[in-house]
Design a protein around this motif. Structure first.
Motif, PDB file in Angstrom:
ATOM      1  N   ARG A  73      37.367  14.786  35.154  1.00 18.85           N
ATOM      2  CA  ARG A  73      36.292  15.337  34.241  1.00 18.85           C
ATOM      3  C   ARG A  73      36.285  16.772  33.966  1.00 18.85           C
ATOM      4  O   ARG A  73      35.996  17.382  32.992  1.00 18.85           O
ATOM      5  CB  ARG A  73      34.860  14.870  34.696  1.00 18.85           C
ATOM      6  CG  ARG A  73      33.676  15.033  33.968  1.00 18.85           C
ATOM      7  CD  ARG A  73      32.350  14.463  34.419  1.00 18.85           C
ATOM      8  NE  ARG A  73      32.370  14.916  35.940  1.00 18.85           N
ATOM      9  CZ  ARG A  73      31.401  14.178  36.776  1.00 18.85           C
ATOM     10  NH1 ARG A  73      30.802  13.177  36.268  1.00 18.85           N
ATOM     11  NH2 ARG A  73      31.610  14.462  37.967  1.00 18.85           N
ATOM     12  N   ALA A  74      36.287  17.688  35.185  1.00 19.62           N
ATOM     13  CA  ALA A  74      36.447  19.008  34.998  1.00 19.62           C
ATOM     14  C   ALA A  74      37.676  19.439  33.983  1.00 19.62           C
ATOM     15  O   ALA A  74      37.477  20.430  33.072  1.00 19.62           O
ATOM     16  CB  ALA A  74      36.652  19.685  36.358  1.00 19.62           C
ATOM     17  N   SER A  75      38.721  18.564  34.155  1.00 22.69           N
ATOM     18  CA  SER A  75      39.736  19.242  33.134  1.00 22.69           C
ATOM     19  C   SER A  75      39.534  18.937  31.685  1.00 22.69           C
ATOM     20  O   SER A  75      39.906  19.959  30.954  1.00 22.69           O
ATOM     21  CB  SER A  75      40.929  18.533  33.556  1.00 22.69           C
ATOM     22  OG  SER A  75      41.653  18.556  34.652  1.00 22.69           O
ATOM     23  N   VAL A  76      38.692  17.784  31.380  1.00 25.17           N
ATOM     24  CA  VAL A  76      38.392  17.582  30.077  1.00 25.17           C
ATOM     25  C   VAL A  76      37.576  18.651  29.552  1.00 25.17           C
ATOM     26  O   VAL A  76      37.635  19.349  28.498  1.00 25.17           O
ATOM     27  CB  VAL A  76      37.609  16.200  30.016  1.00 25.17           C
ATOM     28  CG1 VAL A  76      37.109  16.180  28.491  1.00 25.17           C
ATOM     29  CG2 VAL A  76      38.730  15.008  30.088  1.00 25.17           C
ATOM     30  N   TRP A  77      36.541  19.314  30.372  1.00 29.71           N
ATOM     31  CA  TRP A  77      35.620  20.185  30.060  1.00 29.71           C
ATOM     32  C   TRP A  77      36.373  21.505  29.805  1.00 29.71           C
ATOM     33  O   TRP A  77      36.062  22.194  29.031  1.00 29.71           O
ATOM     34  CB  TRP A  77      34.602  20.284  30.792  1.00 29.71           C
ATOM     35  CG  TRP A  77      33.551  19.415  30.882  1.00 29.71           C
ATOM     36  CD1 TRP A  77      33.303  18.212  31.343  1.00 29.71           C
ATOM     37  CD2 TRP A  77      32.442  19.631  29.921  1.00 29.71           C
ATOM     38  NE1 TRP A  77      32.219  17.623  30.867  1.00 29.71           N
ATOM     39  CE2 TRP A  77      31.708  18.484  30.081  1.00 29.71           C
ATOM     40  CE3 TRP A  77      32.035  20.418  28.866  1.00 29.71           C
ATOM     41  CZ2 TRP A  77      30.544  18.227  29.134  1.00 29.71           C
ATOM     42  CZ3 TRP A  77      30.978  20.373  28.302  1.00 29.71           C
ATOM     43  CH2 TRP A  77      30.272  19.101  28.288  1.00 29.71           C
ATOM     44  N   LEU A  78      37.161  21.879  30.799  1.00 30.76           N
ATOM     45  CA  LEU A  78      37.871  23.144  30.864  1.00 30.76           C
ATOM     46  C   LEU A  78      38.827  23.178  29.788  1.00 30.76           C
ATOM     47  O   LEU A  78      39.043  24.270  29.052  1.00 30.76           O
ATOM     48  CB  LEU A  78      38.746  23.455  32.062  1.00 30.76           C
ATOM     49  CG  LEU A  78      38.171  23.654  33.445  1.00 30.76           C
ATOM     50  CD1 LEU A  78      38.616  23.537  34.540  1.00 30.76           C
ATOM     51  CD2 LEU A  78      37.272  25.149  33.180  1.00 30.76           C
ATOM     52  N   ILE A  79      39.535  22.197  29.313  1.00 29.71           N
ATOM     53  CA  ILE A  79      40.450  22.063  28.190  1.00 29.71           C
ATOM     54  C   ILE A  79      39.604  22.004  26.788  1.00 29.71           C
ATOM     55  O   ILE A  79      40.168  22.958  25.787  1.00 29.71           O
ATOM     56  CB  ILE A  79      41.320  20.579  28.141  1.00 29.71           C
ATOM     57  CG1 ILE A  79      42.368  20.969  29.310  1.00 29.71           C
ATOM     58  CG2 ILE A  79      41.901  20.324  26.709  1.00 29.71           C
ATOM     59  CD1 ILE A  79      42.894  19.595  29.475  1.00 29.71           C
ATOM     60  N   GLY A  80      38.661  21.385  26.688  1.00 29.58           N
ATOM     61  CA  GLY A  80      37.604  21.601  25.567  1.00 29.58           C
ATOM     62  C   GLY A  80      37.375  23.162  25.356  1.00 29.58           C
ATOM     63  O   GLY A  80      36.983  23.494  24.254  1.00 29.58           O
ATOM     64  N   LEU A  81      36.777  23.842  26.400  1.00 23.30           N
ATOM     65  CA  LEU A  81      36.252  24.996  26.425  1.00 23.30           C
ATOM     66  C   LEU A  81      37.450  26.111  25.999  1.00 23.30           C
ATOM     67  O   LEU A  81      37.518  26.993  25.214  1.00 23.30           O
ATOM     68  CB  LEU A  81      35.732  25.547  27.671  1.00 23.30           C
ATOM     69  CG  LEU A  81      34.312  24.765  27.837  1.00 23.30           C
ATOM     70  CD1 LEU A  81      33.851  25.106  29.541  1.00 23.30           C
ATOM     71  CD2 LEU A  81      33.275  25.363  26.806  1.00 23.30           C
ATOM     72  N   GLY A  82      38.499  25.695  26.528  1.00 19.78           N
ATOM     73  CA  GLY A  82      39.919  26.702  26.077  1.00 19.78           C
ATOM     74  C   GLY A  82      40.087  26.462  24.876  1.00 19.78           C
ATOM     75  O   GLY A  82      40.520  27.464  24.117  1.00 19.78           O
ATOM     76  N   LEU A  83      40.140  25.178  24.074  1.00 17.21           N
ATOM     77  CA  LEU A  83      40.482  25.070  22.587  1.00 17.21           C
ATOM     78  C   LEU A  83      39.566  25.640  22.073  1.00 17.21           C
ATOM     79  O   LEU A  83      39.803  26.457  21.113  1.00 17.21           O
ATOM     80  CB  LEU A  83      40.326  23.780  22.486  1.00 17.21           C
ATOM     81  CG  LEU A  83      40.479  23.102  21.042  1.00 17.21           C
ATOM     82  CD1 LEU A  83      42.122  23.635  20.790  1.00 17.21           C
ATOM     83  CD2 LEU A  83      40.394  21.702  20.940  1.00 17.21           C
ATOM     84  N   VAL A  84      38.153  25.902  22.153  1.00 15.42           N
ATOM     85  CA  VAL A  84      37.051  26.346  21.312  1.00 15.42           C
ATOM     86  C   VAL A  84      37.194  28.106  21.436  1.00 15.42           C
ATOM     87  O   VAL A  84      37.160  28.465  20.518  1.00 15.42           O
ATOM     88  CB  VAL A  84      35.559  25.875  21.713  1.00 15.42           C
ATOM     89  CG1 VAL A  84      34.466  26.830  21.126  1.00 15.42           C
ATOM     90  CG2 VAL A  84      35.290  24.395  21.526  1.00 15.42           C
ATOM     91  N   THR A  85      37.462  28.361  22.703  1.00 16.90           N
ATOM     92  CA  THR A  85      37.547  29.753  23.049  1.00 16.90           C
ATOM     93  C   THR A  85      38.592  30.438  22.381  1.00 16.90           C
ATOM     94  O   THR A  85      38.993  31.453  21.798  1.00 16.90           O
ATOM     95  CB  THR A  85      37.159  30.241  24.180  1.00 16.90           C
ATOM     96  OG1 THR A  85      38.208  29.746  25.142  1.00 16.90           O
ATOM     97  CG2 THR A  85      35.623  30.107  24.780  1.00 16.90           C
ATOM     98  N   GLY A  86      39.808  29.455  22.433  1.00 13.32           N
ATOM     99  CA  GLY A  86      41.321  29.904  21.994  1.00 13.32           C
ATOM    100  C   GLY A  86      41.218  29.999  20.466  1.00 13.32           C
ATOM    101  O   GLY A  86      41.637  30.803  19.874  1.00 13.32           O
ATOM    102  N   ILE A  87      40.329  29.185  19.684  1.00 14.69           N
ATOM    103  CA  ILE A  87      40.369  29.201  18.126  1.00 14.69           C
ATOM    104  C   ILE A  87      39.474  30.356  18.176  1.00 14.69           C
ATOM    105  O   ILE A  87      39.731  31.166  17.047  1.00 14.69           O
ATOM    106  CB  ILE A  87      39.686  28.076  17.841  1.00 14.69           C
ATOM    107  CG1 ILE A  87      40.447  26.780  17.791  1.00 14.69           C
ATOM    108  CG2 ILE A  87      39.100  28.048  16.203  1.00 14.69           C
ATOM    109  CD1 ILE A  87      39.634  25.559  17.820  1.00 14.69           C
ATOM    110  N   ILE A  88      38.538  30.807  18.543  1.00 17.08           N
ATOM    111  CA  ILE A  88      37.765  32.280  18.396  1.00 17.08           C
ATOM    112  C   ILE A  88      38.609  33.443  18.543  1.00 17.08           C
ATOM    113  O   ILE A  88      38.645  34.278  17.708  1.00 17.08           O
ATOM    114  CB  ILE A  88      36.543  32.320  19.263  1.00 17.08           C
ATOM    115  CG1 ILE A  88      35.514  31.149  18.919  1.00 17.08           C
ATOM    116  CG2 ILE A  88      35.965  33.575  19.369  1.00 17.08           C
ATOM    117  CD1 ILE A  88      34.434  30.900  19.992  1.00 17.08           C
ATOM    118  N   ALA A  89      39.286  33.373  19.696  1.00 17.51           N
ATOM    119  CA  ALA A  89      40.390  34.406  19.844  1.00 17.51           C
ATOM    120  C   ALA A  89      41.430  34.682  18.708  1.00 17.51           C
ATOM    121  O   ALA A  89      41.887  35.459  18.455  1.00 17.51           O
ATOM    122  CB  ALA A  89      41.103  34.446  21.452  1.00 17.51           C
TER     123      ALA A  89
END
Length: 180
Positions: A73-89
């Motif tokens: 479950r932690a991995s899903v959240w971390l990957i989702g947050l990584g994707l969103v913040t990666g798009i912003i960056a």
């Protein structure tokens, strides 16, 4: 470590990976096109996807070692947050890429762009793969995708540093957006 010649600017004695142009290093640099009070935002925003995606790789290994659903479950959240913040960056970085010709004239700029797009694609695939059933998808494909993303993040970080430190792009300076 830096070397200096008499009456010159310090020059890194680490050889460039792809290319070098002493004019870039001796020039004052080109400021970022997306900055607040002269402080470039791209280096500030990249720390979030790097942290989230590195932590996702760690939590995938945590799941592999323990088979505890918490890590899945932690991995899903971390990957989702990584994707969103990666798009912003990436939006901020793309602004510099499009507005500063010096970036587009450097192979390091193109490698940085292409590898970062690849990271976003692999991260999106990793997120989609796990959506709805995070536990059964980690081994082996989720872990493999996280390893690929981790490796690519290290590679693109090197080229981003080449752009900043060797070619002086996105730093404080009054240099030309084209060439020094």
């Amino acid at each position: 470590m830096e070397t200096t010649e008499p009456n010159s600017t310090p020059f890194p004695n680490v050889p460039p990976v792809i290319e070098s142009d002493d004019r870039d290093y001796l020039d004052s640099g080109v400021p970022s096109t997306v900055a607040i009070a002269g402080h470039p935002l791209h280096p500030l925003t990249i720390i979030f996807p790097i942290a989230f995606l590195a932590a996702a790789l760690g939590s995938d290994f945590g799941y592999w070692l323990t088979l505890d659903f918490f890590w899945a479950r932690a991995s899903v959240w971390l990957i989702g947050l990584g994707l969103v913040t990666g798009i912003i960056a990436s939006v901020i970085g793309m602004s510099d890429f499009l507005e500063i010709e010096r970036v587009r004239k450097r192979t390091a700029g193109w490698v940085h762009l292409i590898v970062n797009i690849s990271i976003l694609v692999f991260t999106a695939l990793n997120f989609i793969l796990r959506w709805g059933d995070p536990e059964s998808r980690i081994l082996p494909w989720g872990l493999l995708l996280s390893l690929i993303v981790g490796t690519l993040t290290s590679i693109t970080g090197w080229f981003g540093a080449e752009l900043s430190y060797r070619h002086k792009i996105g730093v404080v300076g009054a240099g030309s957006k084209r060439y020094p």
